[in-house]
Design a protein around this motif. Structure first.
Motif, PDB file in Angstrom:
ATOM      1  N   PRO A 150      -5.434 -11.610  -3.495  1.00 36.08           N
ATOM      2  CA  PRO A 150      -6.375 -10.598  -3.975  1.00 36.08           C
ATOM      3  C   PRO A 150      -5.740  -9.210  -4.146  1.00 36.08           C
ATOM      4  O   PRO A 150      -6.128  -8.446  -5.026  1.00 36.08           O
ATOM      5  N   LEU A 151      -4.745  -8.903  -3.309  1.00 40.02           N
ATOM      6  CA  LEU A 151      -4.026  -7.636  -3.446  1.00 40.02           C
ATOM      7  C   LEU A 151      -3.211  -7.635  -4.736  1.00 40.02           C
ATOM      8  O   LEU A 151      -3.145  -6.635  -5.458  1.00 40.02           O
ATOM      9  N   VAL A 152      -2.604  -8.789  -5.026  1.00 42.53           N
ATOM     10  CA  VAL A 152      -1.840  -8.954  -6.268  1.00 42.53           C
ATOM     11  C   VAL A 152      -2.769  -8.804  -7.472  1.00 42.53           C
ATOM     12  O   VAL A 152      -2.465  -8.092  -8.431  1.00 42.53           O
ATOM     13  N   ALA A 153      -3.922  -9.462  -7.397  1.00 37.62           N
ATOM     14  CA  ALA A 153      -4.881  -9.440  -8.505  1.00 37.62           C
ATOM     15  C   ALA A 153      -5.353  -8.028  -8.816  1.00 37.62           C
ATOM     16  O   ALA A 153      -5.460  -7.632  -9.983  1.00 37.62           O
TER      17      ALA A 153
ATOM     18  N   GLU B 140       0.827  -1.213   0.000  1.00 41.04           N
ATOM     19  CA  GLU B 140       0.000   0.000   0.000  1.00 41.04           C
ATOM     20  C   GLU B 140       0.859   1.261   0.000  1.00 41.04           C
ATOM     21  O   GLU B 140       0.561   2.218  -0.714  1.00 41.04           O
ATOM     22  N   GLU B 141       1.930   1.253   0.787  1.00 40.62           N
ATOM     23  CA  GLU B 141       2.790   2.446   0.882  1.00 40.62           C
ATOM     24  C   GLU B 141       3.533   2.735  -0.416  1.00 40.62           C
ATOM     25  O   GLU B 141       3.804   3.889  -0.731  1.00 40.62           O
ATOM     26  N   ASN B 142       3.885   1.685  -1.145  1.00 41.59           N
ATOM     27  CA  ASN B 142       4.670   1.856  -2.378  1.00 41.59           C
ATOM     28  C   ASN B 142       3.854   1.558  -3.635  1.00 41.59           C
ATOM     29  O   ASN B 142       4.412   1.219  -4.676  1.00 41.59           O
ATOM     30  N   ARG B 143       2.539   1.672  -3.509  1.00 43.27           N
ATOM     31  CA  ARG B 143       1.635   1.237  -4.571  1.00 43.27           C
ATOM     32  C   ARG B 143       1.963   1.855  -5.933  1.00 43.27           C
ATOM     33  O   ARG B 143       2.052   1.151  -6.932  1.00 43.27           O
TER      34      ARG B 143
END
Length: 198
Positions: free
Chosen positions: A153-156, A33-36
């Motif tokens: 799911p975050l990867v997706a 999230e921080e480096n999105r």
């Protein structure tokens, strides 16, 4: 008595490791999230490079009569890549026959930027397991698998965003006016259309 002590040590170790997996998951999620934006931009580069190669391969196969017009692009999640620290995703191009086509035109996706926080976390866990001898390392596989189920799911989500940005930049060059559907899911299993180029 020795068996009871051994079981106690083993139980405590596994309990500590389960707690570590939760901590590792939260760390991985936070890093993502921080480096999105930075991760997304680097993933877009990888997607563009991969799709550029596949467009050329597909055109060559189409010119030779092996396949018809491009209709579907599938991003498949490969569960076997989780525990074996292998590839999590591959991308395949298909004509109207979709996934029943026997003509292969695909490539693995490293997604190294998206998966980097995951690998950092799993490295810590593997290190902890490697320093002891009471619990076999294969017992870590289940923990990693559970952790990956939550991370995937975050990867997706990031993958889909990267594909959309890639198409905004290069879609017209690759696909022109053709209608091409983009799907994501498990290989030869549940999948959903997340974008349609036309």
């Amino acid at each position: 008595m020795a068996g009871v002590v051994t079981d106690s040590i083993r139980t405590e170790f596994l309990s500590n490791c389960f707690q570590m997996t939760e901590q590792c998951y939260q760390e991985s999620k936070m890093l993502l999230e921080e480096n999105r934006r930075q991760i997304l931009l680097k993933t877009v580069k990888e997607i563009k490079k991969t799709m550029e190669i596949l467009v050329k391969q597909y055109e060559d196969k189409k010119a030779s009569g092996e396949i018809g017009e491009l209709k579907y692009v599938f991003f498949s999640f490969l569960r076997t890549g989780i525990v074996r620290t292998g590839t999590w995703y591959r991308v395949d191009y298909y004509d109207m026959r979709e996934r029943i086509s026997l003509v292969e035109c695909g490539s693995k996706l490293e997604l190294s930027e998206i998966l980097s926080p995951w690998y950092e976390s799993t490295y810590k866990l593997r290190k902890v397991f490697g320093k002891q001898t009471r619990v076999k390392e294969y017992e870590l596989d289940y923990m990693l698998y559970q952790m990956a189920e939550r991370y995937q799911p975050l990867v997706a989500c990031l993958l889909e965003d990267a594909v959309r940005e890639s198409l905004n930049e290069r879609g017209r060059t690759w696909f022109g006016e053709e209608r091409v559907e983009f799907w994501q899911g498990e290989y030869m299993d549940k999948a959903r259309c997340f974008y349609c180029w036309e």
